[in-house]
Scaffold this active site. Structure first.
Site, short mmCIF file in Angstrom:
data_model
loop_
_atom_site.label_atom_id
_atom_site.label_comp_id
_atom_site.label_asym_id
_atom_site.label_seq_id
_atom_site.Cartn_x
_atom_site.Cartn_y
_atom_site.Cartn_z
N HIS A 83 1.90 -10.09 -13.80
CA HIS A 83 2.69 -8.86 -13.96
C HIS A 83 1.99 -7.80 -14.82
CE1 HIS A 83 6.15 -11.36 -12.63
NE2 HIS A 83 5.67 -12.27 -13.47
N ASP B 299 4.02 -8.73 -25.71
CA ASP B 299 4.79 -9.83 -26.30
C ASP B 299 4.00 -11.15 -26.24
OD1 ASP B 299 5.12 -10.10 -23.53
OD2 ASP B 299 7.22 -10.72 -23.67
C1 BDR Z 1 7.29 -10.12 -17.95
O1 BDR Z 1 7.91 -11.05 -18.84
C2 BDR Z 1 6.94 -11.72 -19.61
O2 BDR Z 1 7.17 -13.07 -19.52
C3 BDR Z 1 5.62 -11.47 -18.95
O3 BDR Z 1 4.57 -11.45 -19.89
C4 BDR Z 1 5.82 -10.12 -18.32
O4 BDR Z 1 5.57 -9.08 -19.23
C5 BDR Z 1 7.56 -10.55 -16.53
O5 BDR Z 1 8.91 -10.46 -16.24
CA CA Z 2 4.48 -9.61 -21.32
#
Ligand code: BDR
Ligand code: CA
Length: 332
Positions: free
Chosen positions: A249, A15
Site C-alpha cells: 500500500h 506508522d
Molecule cells: C495501511 O495500514 C497499515 O497497516 C499499512 O502500513 C498501510 O499504511 C493499509 O491499510
Molecule cells: Ca503504514
C-alpha cells in the site's frame, strides 16, 4: 529514473510497518524525491517504535542525516477498536526481524507536528507530504496552524477505500479506522490543491507477484537486502484480500507522488469520513453521483454538506508498478 528537474521535497509520515519500510526505501533511492524529514505516528506499532524502524532504515541506507520526529499515539477523537496488526507486520513492524538499533542515532527532540510545520515553512509551497499511517499528526499540525495545509505543495494519503471494501473493518481501511476524526479534519483542511487519496481501490490492484518476490530473494540492492525478510513475513497475511499476490500500500502512495502516471484514474470527487459510531464508523465516503450527474447535460450536483473535493485514485498502471519494484530490487 534519471532526470534534470529539481527533486521534490517530501516529508513522510509513517506508522512503522513493512509496507512503510518499502515506501521509505523508495523515497531514499528515487532521485526525483528529496526526503527532508520523517514523522511517526502510532498505528502498526507505537510512534516511538515506528521511529526506531525509520532510523534502522536510514542507517542501512546511509542517510543518518534525515531528521525523524516522534508523533502521536493518542487519537484526536474516539475510534473503533481494531485488531493489532502484528500478525501482518510482525511484533516489531518489520516482520519480526528484530534488527538491532543503530548506534548513536536517535529521534529529533522536535515533535512530529513541529517538524512538519518547520520543514514546510522553510520551503512554502515546495514541500509535499505522503501520509502512510493514521492521520493524527496531520490533523494536529492543521489544528496548531490552520494556514499550514495551504503551504503544503501536495498531500498524498494512503487512506480509505472508495468502493473496495475494508481491511481493518468491513468497509474501513486501517489508516482511517485508527482515527476517523483526524481523517475527517485532514479531509476538510484547506490544502493548496485537492489531495490524492490512495486507498484500497488501487493498492489492492497494484500488487507484487512471485516474479518480484523471486528477484527480492536475490538481495541485489541494499533495499532488497533489508526488505526481503520483512516482505516475506508480510506476504502471508498482507495478501489476505489479494492472494496469491501481495499489496504494498504505502509504496504505491510514494510512487504516486514521484511518478504520477502510475495512477491512471483519479477524478476529483466529494469525500467525507464517517465519524459516527455505527457500522460504517471510520470509513471514507466518496460521492460518485458527481460523475453521473456530470454526464447529463444541464444537470448539476452540489457538493453535499460535510464533503470536500479530493482526487480519488481509482485505477493504477499495474505493469509499471511491478517494473518499478523490480527496479528497486535490482533488475537491470
Ligand atoms: C495501511 O495500514 C497499515 O497497516 C499499512 O502500513 C498501510 O499504511 C493499509 O491499510
Ligand atoms: Ca503504514
Amino acid at each position: 529514473m534519471g532526470s534534470n528537474v529539481q527533486p521534490r521535497r517530501v516529508i513522510i509520515d509513517t506508522d512503522g510497518g513493512v509496507d512503510d519500510a518499502a515506501a521509505l526505501w523508495w523515497a531514499l533511492t528515487d532521485p526525483r524525491l528529496d526526503l527532508v524529514g520523517v514523522t511517526t505516528v502510532g498505528g502498526v506499532v507505537s510512534a516511538a517504535e515506528a521511529a526506531g524502524n525509520v532510523l534502522r532504515i536510514l542507517d542501512a541506507a546511509g542517510r543518518r542525516d534525515i531528521p525523524v520526529a516522534v508523533g502521536a499515539d493518542q487519537r484526536v477523537g474516539l475510534a473503533p477498536s481494531l485488531r493489532r496488526a502484528d500478525f501482518i507486520h510482525g511484533d516489531d513492524g518489520l516482520g519480526n526481524t528484530q534488527r538491532p538499533m543503530p548506534q548513536g542515532l536517535s529521534p529529533s527532540p522536535e515533535s512530529a507536528r513541529d517538524l512538519m510545520l518547520r520543514l514546510c515553512a522553510e520551503a512554502p509551497g515546495k514541500t509535499s507530504i505522503v501520509a502512510l499511517g493514521p492521520l493524527t499528526n496531520l490533523a494536529m499540525a492543521a489544528a496548531d496552524d490552520p494556514a499550514w495545509p495551504a503551504r503544503v505543495q501536495e498531500l498524498v494519503a494512503m487512506a480509505g477505500s472508495a468502493r473496495s471494501g475494508g481491511n481493518a473493518l468491513p468497509i474501513g481501511e486501517a489508516n482511517v479506522a485508527h482515527d476517523p476524526t483526524a481523517a475527517m479534519r485532514v479531509v476538510e483542511a484547506h490544502w493548496a490543491r485537492p489531495p490524492l487519496m490512495v486507498g484500497l481501490d488501487v493498492t489492492h490492484r497494484a500488487t507484487l507477484t512471485d516474479v518480484e518476490f523471486a528477484l527480492l530473494a536475490e538481495q541485489r540492492t541494499p533495499a532488497a537486502a533489508f526488505l526481503d525478510a520483512p516482505l516475506n513475513f508480510y506476504r502471508t497475511y498482507g495478501s489476505t484480500f489479494t492472494a496469491p499476490n501481495c499489496p504494498c500500500h504505502d509504496l504505491f502512495a510514494v510512487l504516486a507522488l514521484a511518478e504520477p502516471g502510475i495512477v491512471t484514474d483519479a477524478p476529483v470527487l466529494p469525500l467525507a469520513v464517517d465519524t459516527g459510531m455505527g457500522a460504517a464508523w471510520g470509513t471514507t465516503v466518496v460521492d460518485f453521483r458527481a460523475i453521473a450527474f456530470a454526464r447529463v447535460a444541464g444537470s448539476t450536483q452540489e457538493q453535499p454538506a460535510g464533503f470536500h473535493p479530493w482526487r480519488i485514485a481509482l485505477d493504477a498502471d499495474v505493469v509499471r508498478f511491478r517494473a518499478a519494484l523490480r527496479g528497486l530490487f535490482g533488475e537491470e
